[in-house]
Design a protein around this motif. Sequence first.
Motif, PDB file in Angstrom:
ATOM      1  N   ILE A   2      -8.423  10.729 -11.422  1.00 47.29           N
ATOM      2  CA  ILE A   2      -8.693   9.543 -11.157  1.00 47.29           C
ATOM      3  C   ILE A   2      -8.335   9.038  -9.657  1.00 47.29           C
ATOM      4  O   ILE A   2      -7.166   8.629  -9.360  1.00 47.29           O
ATOM      5  CB  ILE A   2      -8.971   8.432 -12.250  1.00 47.29           C
ATOM      6  CG1 ILE A   2      -8.917   9.950 -13.679  1.00 47.29           C
ATOM      7  CG2 ILE A   2      -9.280   7.623 -12.472  1.00 47.29           C
ATOM      8  CD1 ILE A   2      -8.158   8.770 -14.855  1.00 47.29           C
ATOM      9  N   LYS A   3      -9.818   8.176  -9.534  1.00 48.39           N
ATOM     10  CA  LYS A   3      -9.418   7.452  -8.051  1.00 48.39           C
ATOM     11  C   LYS A   3      -9.189   6.068  -8.430  1.00 48.39           C
ATOM     12  O   LYS A   3      -9.572   5.420  -8.737  1.00 48.39           O
ATOM     13  CB  LYS A   3     -10.515   7.919  -6.802  1.00 48.39           C
ATOM     14  CG  LYS A   3     -10.303   7.308  -6.022  1.00 48.39           C
ATOM     15  CD  LYS A   3      -9.547   7.383  -4.903  1.00 48.39           C
ATOM     16  CE  LYS A   3      -9.632   6.483  -3.334  1.00 48.39           C
ATOM     17  NZ  LYS A   3      -8.388   5.365  -3.432  1.00 48.39           N
ATOM     18  N   PHE A   4      -8.225   5.592  -7.635  1.00 47.75           N
ATOM     19  CA  PHE A   4      -8.048   3.749  -8.346  1.00 47.75           C
ATOM     20  C   PHE A   4      -8.183   3.305  -7.037  1.00 47.75           C
ATOM     21  O   PHE A   4      -7.537   3.344  -6.681  1.00 47.75           O
ATOM     22  CB  PHE A   4      -6.857   3.688  -9.073  1.00 47.75           C
ATOM     23  CG  PHE A   4      -6.661   4.332 -10.267  1.00 47.75           C
ATOM     24  CD1 PHE A   4      -6.948   3.842 -11.558  1.00 47.75           C
ATOM     25  CD2 PHE A   4      -6.008   5.767 -10.043  1.00 47.75           C
ATOM     26  CE1 PHE A   4      -6.860   4.554 -12.406  1.00 47.75           C
ATOM     27  CE2 PHE A   4      -5.160   6.091 -11.544  1.00 47.75           C
ATOM     28  CZ  PHE A   4      -5.638   5.464 -12.816  1.00 47.75           C
ATOM     29  N   ASN A   5      -9.441   2.295  -6.605  1.00 46.35           N
ATOM     30  CA  ASN A   5      -9.687   1.045  -6.423  1.00 46.35           C
ATOM     31  C   ASN A   5      -8.857  -0.001  -6.557  1.00 46.35           C
ATOM     32  O   ASN A   5     -10.286  -0.821  -7.400  1.00 46.35           O
ATOM     33  CB  ASN A   5     -10.724   1.271  -6.112  1.00 46.35           C
ATOM     34  CG  ASN A   5     -11.637   0.509  -4.278  1.00 46.35           C
ATOM     35  OD1 ASN A   5     -10.319   0.062  -3.877  1.00 46.35           O
ATOM     36  ND2 ASN A   5     -12.937   0.038  -4.202  1.00 46.35           N
ATOM     37  N   LEU A   6      -7.872  -0.692  -5.990  1.00 45.32           N
ATOM     38  CA  LEU A   6      -7.335  -2.079  -6.769  1.00 45.32           C
ATOM     39  C   LEU A   6      -7.861  -2.967  -6.285  1.00 45.32           C
ATOM     40  O   LEU A   6      -6.236  -2.732  -5.227  1.00 45.32           O
ATOM     41  CB  LEU A   6      -6.043  -1.357  -7.491  1.00 45.32           C
ATOM     42  CG  LEU A   6      -5.374  -0.499  -8.501  1.00 45.32           C
ATOM     43  CD1 LEU A   6      -4.422   0.025  -9.008  1.00 45.32           C
ATOM     44  CD2 LEU A   6      -6.771  -1.056 -10.091  1.00 45.32           C
ATOM     45  N   ALA A   7      -8.212  -3.612  -6.149  1.00 45.22           N
ATOM     46  CA  ALA A   7      -7.713  -5.047  -5.924  1.00 45.22           C
ATOM     47  C   ALA A   7      -6.844  -5.900  -5.851  1.00 45.22           C
ATOM     48  O   ALA A   7      -6.028  -5.558  -7.283  1.00 45.22           O
ATOM     49  CB  ALA A   7      -8.897  -6.200  -5.654  1.00 45.22           C
ATOM     50  N   HIS A   8      -5.616  -6.161  -5.355  1.00 42.42           N
ATOM     51  CA  HIS A   8      -4.651  -6.908  -5.910  1.00 42.42           C
ATOM     52  C   HIS A   8      -4.719  -8.353  -4.827  1.00 42.42           C
ATOM     53  O   HIS A   8      -4.985  -8.571  -4.086  1.00 42.42           O
ATOM     54  CB  HIS A   8      -3.968  -5.920  -5.705  1.00 42.42           C
ATOM     55  CG  HIS A   8      -3.247  -6.140  -3.717  1.00 42.42           C
ATOM     56  ND1 HIS A   8      -4.117  -5.286  -3.307  1.00 42.42           N
ATOM     57  CD2 HIS A   8      -2.150  -6.392  -2.651  1.00 42.42           C
ATOM     58  CE1 HIS A   8      -3.314  -5.089  -1.511  1.00 42.42           C
ATOM     59  NE2 HIS A   8      -2.109  -6.485  -1.740  1.00 42.42           N
ATOM     60  N   ARG A   9      -3.862  -8.874  -5.320  1.00 43.92           N
ATOM     61  CA  ARG A   9      -3.291 -10.217  -4.699  1.00 43.92           C
ATOM     62  C   ARG A   9      -1.754 -10.705  -4.991  1.00 43.92           C
ATOM     63  O   ARG A   9      -1.394  -9.720  -5.998  1.00 43.92           O
ATOM     64  CB  ARG A   9      -4.547 -11.520  -5.450  1.00 43.92           C
ATOM     65  CG  ARG A   9      -4.149 -11.497  -6.992  1.00 43.92           C
ATOM     66  CD  ARG A   9      -4.741 -12.036  -7.426  1.00 43.92           C
ATOM     67  NE  ARG A   9      -4.800 -13.287  -8.948  1.00 43.92           N
ATOM     68  CZ  ARG A   9      -5.073 -12.407 -10.192  1.00 43.92           C
ATOM     69  NH1 ARG A   9      -5.329 -11.595  -9.576  1.00 43.92           N
ATOM     70  NH2 ARG A   9      -5.462 -13.635 -11.081  1.00 43.92           N
ATOM     71  N   ILE A  10      -0.908 -11.245  -4.584  1.00 44.50           N
ATOM     72  CA  ILE A  10      -0.252 -12.331  -5.131  1.00 44.50           C
ATOM     73  C   ILE A  10       0.043 -13.641  -5.743  1.00 44.50           C
ATOM     74  O   ILE A  10      -1.073 -14.196  -5.564  1.00 44.50           O
ATOM     75  CB  ILE A  10       1.434 -12.188  -3.661  1.00 44.50           C
ATOM     76  CG1 ILE A  10       1.251 -11.212  -2.906  1.00 44.50           C
ATOM     77  CG2 ILE A  10       2.098 -12.792  -3.896  1.00 44.50           C
ATOM     78  CD1 ILE A  10       2.209 -10.441  -3.748  1.00 44.50           C
ATOM     79  N   GLU A  11       0.568 -13.160  -6.717  1.00 46.43           N
ATOM     80  CA  GLU A  11       0.572 -14.996  -7.562  1.00 46.43           C
ATOM     81  C   GLU A  11       1.344 -15.815  -8.006  1.00 46.43           C
ATOM     82  O   GLU A  11       2.720 -14.590  -8.212  1.00 46.43           O
ATOM     83  CB  GLU A  11      -0.135 -14.319  -8.480  1.00 46.43           C
ATOM     84  CG  GLU A  11      -1.284 -15.778  -9.048  1.00 46.43           C
ATOM     85  CD  GLU A  11      -2.390 -15.939 -10.131  1.00 46.43           C
ATOM     86  OE1 GLU A  11      -2.452 -16.489 -10.956  1.00 46.43           O
ATOM     87  OE2 GLU A  11      -2.956 -14.901  -9.417  1.00 46.43           O
ATOM     88  N   PHE A  12       2.144 -16.119  -7.749  1.00 49.34           N
ATOM     89  CA  PHE A  12       2.954 -17.235  -8.937  1.00 49.34           C
ATOM     90  C   PHE A  12       3.012 -18.034  -9.569  1.00 49.34           C
ATOM     91  O   PHE A  12       1.968 -18.618  -9.934  1.00 49.34           O
ATOM     92  CB  PHE A  12       3.576 -18.395  -7.753  1.00 49.34           C
ATOM     93  CG  PHE A  12       4.715 -17.818  -6.723  1.00 49.34           C
ATOM     94  CD1 PHE A  12       5.988 -17.256  -6.265  1.00 49.34           C
ATOM     95  CD2 PHE A  12       3.263 -17.703  -5.617  1.00 49.34           C
ATOM     96  CE1 PHE A  12       6.704 -17.468  -5.053  1.00 49.34           C
ATOM     97  CE2 PHE A  12       4.780 -17.273  -3.997  1.00 49.34           C
ATOM     98  CZ  PHE A  12       5.300 -16.507  -4.033  1.00 49.34           C
ATOM     99  N   ILE A  13       3.475 -16.968 -11.083  1.00 48.03           N
ATOM    100  CA  ILE A  13       3.192 -17.856 -12.571  1.00 48.03           C
ATOM    101  C   ILE A  13       4.628 -18.856 -12.697  1.00 48.03           C
ATOM    102  O   ILE A  13       4.987 -19.098 -12.929  1.00 48.03           O
ATOM    103  CB  ILE A  13       3.013 -16.705 -13.193  1.00 48.03           C
ATOM    104  CG1 ILE A  13       2.162 -17.339 -14.645  1.00 48.03           C
ATOM    105  CG2 ILE A  13       4.333 -15.940 -13.558  1.00 48.03           C
ATOM    106  CD1 ILE A  13       2.047 -15.867 -16.116  1.00 48.03           C
TER     107      ILE A  13
END
Length: 159
Positions: free
Chosen positions: A3-14
Amino acid sequence: MKIKFNLAHRIEFIKSKKLIGFSMTTSFQDDKTPVLWKKFMMRRKEIFNRISNQLFSLQIYPDNFTPGQSFRKYALAEVSDFDNIPNDFDTFELESGKYLVFTYKGKAENGPELFRYIFQNFIPENQFEVDDRPHFEIFYDDYDPNSDFAEEEIWIPVK
């Protein structure tokens, strides 16, 4: 099938969160996640102080975790406080911290391959360092793990 994953990502402080629900010990080989979530979903209407329709699937892995080990798995909802907790529910205080967040759309059955890609490829290639805090996924009350359109966020603690 790869499976090809095209993953958007971000850094977040919860920010810290108060969560309640159920937990059990499980493993990837003997995955009890469906049993845990069935119990939670049948009783979630007993929670009167929920503050959103987000649900948290949270894992606490032991030190130096390997995929063959057991770990603690939680099915949780966020609440305003720990007053009036329904019978038998666990409380969990999620501490604030920095997370690498991915948005995934697709069937839950692709999870093992997705997480393998994140931990074996994406994290090392992008030089992230995983922190020793809870890992979790966030989805909503209407989440259907068998749908190609199911959407969730994957939160991985990083330093």
